[in-house]
Design a protein around this motif. Structure first.
Motif, PDB file in Angstrom:
ATOM      1  N   VAL A  60       0.862  -1.180   0.000  1.00 31.78           N
ATOM      2  CA  VAL A  60       0.000   0.000   0.000  1.00 31.78           C
ATOM      3  C   VAL A  60       0.898   1.230   0.000  1.00 31.78           C
ATOM      4  O   VAL A  60       1.792   1.341   0.843  1.00 31.78           O
ATOM      5  CB  VAL A  60      -0.908   0.044   1.252  1.00 31.78           C
ATOM      6  CG1 VAL A  60      -1.798   1.267   1.230  1.00 31.78           C
ATOM      7  CG2 VAL A  60      -1.731  -1.222   1.395  1.00 31.78           C
ATOM      8  N   LEU A 101      -9.319  -3.898   1.762  1.00 31.74           N
ATOM      9  CA  LEU A 101      -8.829  -2.686   1.103  1.00 31.74           C
ATOM     10  C   LEU A 101      -8.627  -2.934  -0.386  1.00 31.74           C
ATOM     11  O   LEU A 101      -9.031  -2.122  -1.223  1.00 31.74           O
ATOM     12  CB  LEU A 101      -7.533  -2.226   1.770  1.00 31.74           C
ATOM     13  CG  LEU A 101      -6.933  -0.903   1.314  1.00 31.74           C
ATOM     14  CD1 LEU A 101      -7.901   0.249   1.502  1.00 31.74           C
ATOM     15  CD2 LEU A 101      -5.640  -0.630   2.078  1.00 31.74           C
ATOM     16  N   TYR A 102      -8.038  -4.062  -0.734  1.00 27.96           N
ATOM     17  CA  TYR A 102      -7.830  -4.400  -2.142  1.00 27.96           C
ATOM     18  C   TYR A 102      -9.167  -4.564  -2.865  1.00 27.96           C
ATOM     19  O   TYR A 102      -9.362  -4.035  -3.960  1.00 27.96           O
ATOM     20  CB  TYR A 102      -6.997  -5.678  -2.277  1.00 27.96           C
ATOM     21  CG  TYR A 102      -6.902  -6.139  -3.705  1.00 27.96           C
ATOM     22  CD1 TYR A 102      -6.055  -5.490  -4.597  1.00 27.96           C
ATOM     23  CD2 TYR A 102      -7.690  -7.185  -4.177  1.00 27.96           C
ATOM     24  CE1 TYR A 102      -5.981  -5.881  -5.922  1.00 27.96           C
ATOM     25  CE2 TYR A 102      -7.623  -7.576  -5.496  1.00 27.96           C
ATOM     26  CZ  TYR A 102      -6.771  -6.924  -6.373  1.00 27.96           C
ATOM     27  OH  TYR A 102      -6.717  -7.308  -7.682  1.00 27.96           O
ATOM     28  N   ASN A 104     -12.055  -3.302  -2.122  1.00 27.04           N
ATOM     29  CA  ASN A 104     -12.693  -1.994  -2.277  1.00 27.04           C
ATOM     30  C   ASN A 104     -11.980  -1.145  -3.323  1.00 27.04           C
ATOM     31  O   ASN A 104     -12.611  -0.401  -4.065  1.00 27.04           O
ATOM     32  CB  ASN A 104     -12.735  -1.256  -0.944  1.00 27.04           C
ATOM     33  CG  ASN A 104     -13.621  -0.038  -1.012  1.00 27.04           C
ATOM     34  OD1 ASN A 104     -14.839  -0.174  -1.134  1.00 27.04           O
ATOM     35  ND2 ASN A 104     -13.036   1.136  -0.977  1.00 27.04           N
ATOM     36  N   PHE A 105     -10.644  -1.261  -3.387  1.00 30.36           N
ATOM     37  CA  PHE A 105      -9.864  -0.465  -4.328  1.00 30.36           C
ATOM     38  C   PHE A 105     -10.282  -0.742  -5.772  1.00 30.36           C
ATOM     39  O   PHE A 105     -10.348   0.168  -6.589  1.00 30.36           O
ATOM     40  CB  PHE A 105      -8.369  -0.746  -4.139  1.00 30.36           C
ATOM     41  CG  PHE A 105      -7.497   0.025  -5.084  1.00 30.36           C
ATOM     42  CD1 PHE A 105      -7.250   1.369  -4.879  1.00 30.36           C
ATOM     43  CD2 PHE A 105      -6.920  -0.595  -6.189  1.00 30.36           C
ATOM     44  CE1 PHE A 105      -6.447   2.099  -5.751  1.00 30.36           C
ATOM     45  CE2 PHE A 105      -6.118   0.118  -7.067  1.00 30.36           C
ATOM     46  CZ  PHE A 105      -5.881   1.466  -6.842  1.00 30.36           C
ATOM     47  N   LYS A 112     -16.523   4.781  -2.441  1.00 32.37           N
ATOM     48  CA  LYS A 112     -15.268   4.050  -2.558  1.00 32.37           C
ATOM     49  C   LYS A 112     -14.106   4.787  -1.884  1.00 32.37           C
ATOM     50  O   LYS A 112     -13.379   4.199  -1.091  1.00 32.37           O
ATOM     51  CB  LYS A 112     -14.961   3.817  -4.039  1.00 32.37           C
ATOM     52  CG  LYS A 112     -13.630   3.152  -4.272  1.00 32.37           C
ATOM     53  CD  LYS A 112     -13.213   3.312  -5.724  1.00 32.37           C
ATOM     54  CE  LYS A 112     -11.836   2.838  -6.008  1.00 32.37           C
ATOM     55  NZ  LYS A 112     -10.857   2.911  -4.966  1.00 32.37           N
ATOM     56  N   THR A 113     -13.934   6.049  -2.172  1.00 34.14           N
ATOM     57  CA  THR A 113     -12.812   6.816  -1.621  1.00 34.14           C
ATOM     58  C   THR A 113     -12.889   6.895  -0.100  1.00 34.14           C
ATOM     59  O   THR A 113     -11.885   6.708   0.595  1.00 34.14           O
ATOM     60  CB  THR A 113     -12.780   8.233  -2.217  1.00 34.14           C
ATOM     61  OG1 THR A 113     -12.664   8.111  -3.645  1.00 34.14           O
ATOM     62  CG2 THR A 113     -11.612   9.042  -1.690  1.00 34.14           C
ATOM     63  N   ASP A 116     -12.007   3.471   1.240  1.00 36.10           N
ATOM     64  CA  ASP A 116     -10.554   3.267   1.118  1.00 36.10           C
ATOM     65  C   ASP A 116      -9.841   3.935   2.295  1.00 36.10           C
ATOM     66  O   ASP A 116      -8.973   3.338   2.937  1.00 36.10           O
ATOM     67  CB  ASP A 116     -10.010   3.881  -0.175  1.00 36.10           C
ATOM     68  CG  ASP A 116     -10.253   3.040  -1.417  1.00 36.10           C
ATOM     69  OD1 ASP A 116     -10.574   1.842  -1.277  1.00 36.10           O
ATOM     70  OD2 ASP A 116     -10.128   3.595  -2.520  1.00 36.10           O
ATOM     71  N   HIS A 117     -10.197   5.182   2.557  1.00 39.12           N
ATOM     72  CA  HIS A 117      -9.588   5.957   3.638  1.00 39.12           C
ATOM     73  C   HIS A 117      -9.843   5.279   4.987  1.00 39.12           C
ATOM     74  O   HIS A 117      -8.942   5.133   5.815  1.00 39.12           O
ATOM     75  CB  HIS A 117     -10.153   7.376   3.609  1.00 39.12           C
ATOM     76  CG  HIS A 117      -9.452   8.331   4.491  1.00 39.12           C
ATOM     77  ND1 HIS A 117      -9.855   8.597   5.780  1.00 39.12           N
ATOM     78  CD2 HIS A 117      -8.346   9.093   4.285  1.00 39.12           C
ATOM     79  CE1 HIS A 117      -9.050   9.485   6.320  1.00 39.12           C
ATOM     80  NE2 HIS A 117      -8.125   9.800   5.440  1.00 39.12           N
ATOM     81  N   LEU A 120      -7.810   1.999   5.263  1.00 40.80           N
ATOM     82  CA  LEU A 120      -6.396   2.289   5.473  1.00 40.80           C
ATOM     83  C   LEU A 120      -6.151   2.698   6.923  1.00 40.80           C
ATOM     84  O   LEU A 120      -5.198   2.242   7.559  1.00 40.80           O
ATOM     85  CB  LEU A 120      -5.914   3.374   4.513  1.00 40.80           C
ATOM     86  CG  LEU A 120      -4.451   3.781   4.653  1.00 40.80           C
ATOM     87  CD1 LEU A 120      -3.513   2.597   4.502  1.00 40.80           C
ATOM     88  CD2 LEU A 120      -4.112   4.858   3.636  1.00 40.80           C
TER      89      LEU A 120
END
Length: 175
Positions: A60, A101-102, A104-105, A112-113, A116-117, A120
């Motif tokens: 990441v 995370l992957y 969702n990415f 989505k953003t 992701d945040h 992480l």
């Protein structure tokens, strides 16, 4: 592998299985499932020798929010490289979070953003939970200065007197 590069962001590498290799500065590091590695922004890394057969990993690259900085106080393994020892349950948690995370990415959901945040931050919090308890305590600024001097001069012959002078301590007090 990632090749030979310098990234202006943080790089987190988590090995699922097998073993990888990389070089940062003048040091070689082995990447194994019992640890996570965090490479600081601006650190020159060379992963060209990392492509060992059977090495399965997540990586990441991220910009660090100010509120996340306390989560990144991992033990220094060398200049610009931090390592975190992981037990079996921590490895499972990190692997699960990285998989989320992957997933969702590569998705295109409306939030989505934001997710992701959030994922992480969860990942970094799970890593911070693995830090030794004493690592959360404040470090004496003189000791921090001594560590900084050693990190900056690790390729030279370092004398106790030089480290003591850089940290405003007598050699006997520092030792």
């Amino acid at each position: 592998g990632f090749g030979n590069t310098q990234v202006d962001s943080w790089l987190l590498v988590f090995t699922l299985a097998g073993q990888g290799l990389f070089r940062a500065g003048l040091r070689d590091y082995t990447l194994a499932p019992d640890q996570a590695v965090l490479v600081e922004p601006g650190t020159h890394t060379d992963f060209t020798g990392a492509g060992k057969s059977g090495w399965h990993f997540y990586w990441v690259i991220f910009q660090c929010a100010d509120s996340w900085r306390p989560y990144l106080q991992w033990s220094l393994a060398g200049p610009g490289v931090r390592q975190l020892a992981l037990g079996a349950s921590a490895r499972a948690e990190l692997g699960f979070t990285l998989n989320q995370l992957y997933t969702n990415f590569v998705d295109s959901a409306p939030f989505k953003t934001e997710l992701d945040h959030n994922l992480l931050e969860q990942l970094l919090l799970r890593c911070a939970n693995c830090l030794p308890r004493e690592q959360g305590k404040a470090i004496d600024p003189r000791i921090r200065a001594a560590r900084s001097y050693i990190e900056a001069h690790f390729t030279a012959d370092i004398e106790l007197a030089d480290v003591a002078a850089a940290s405003n301590l007598s050699p006997s007090r520092l030792s």
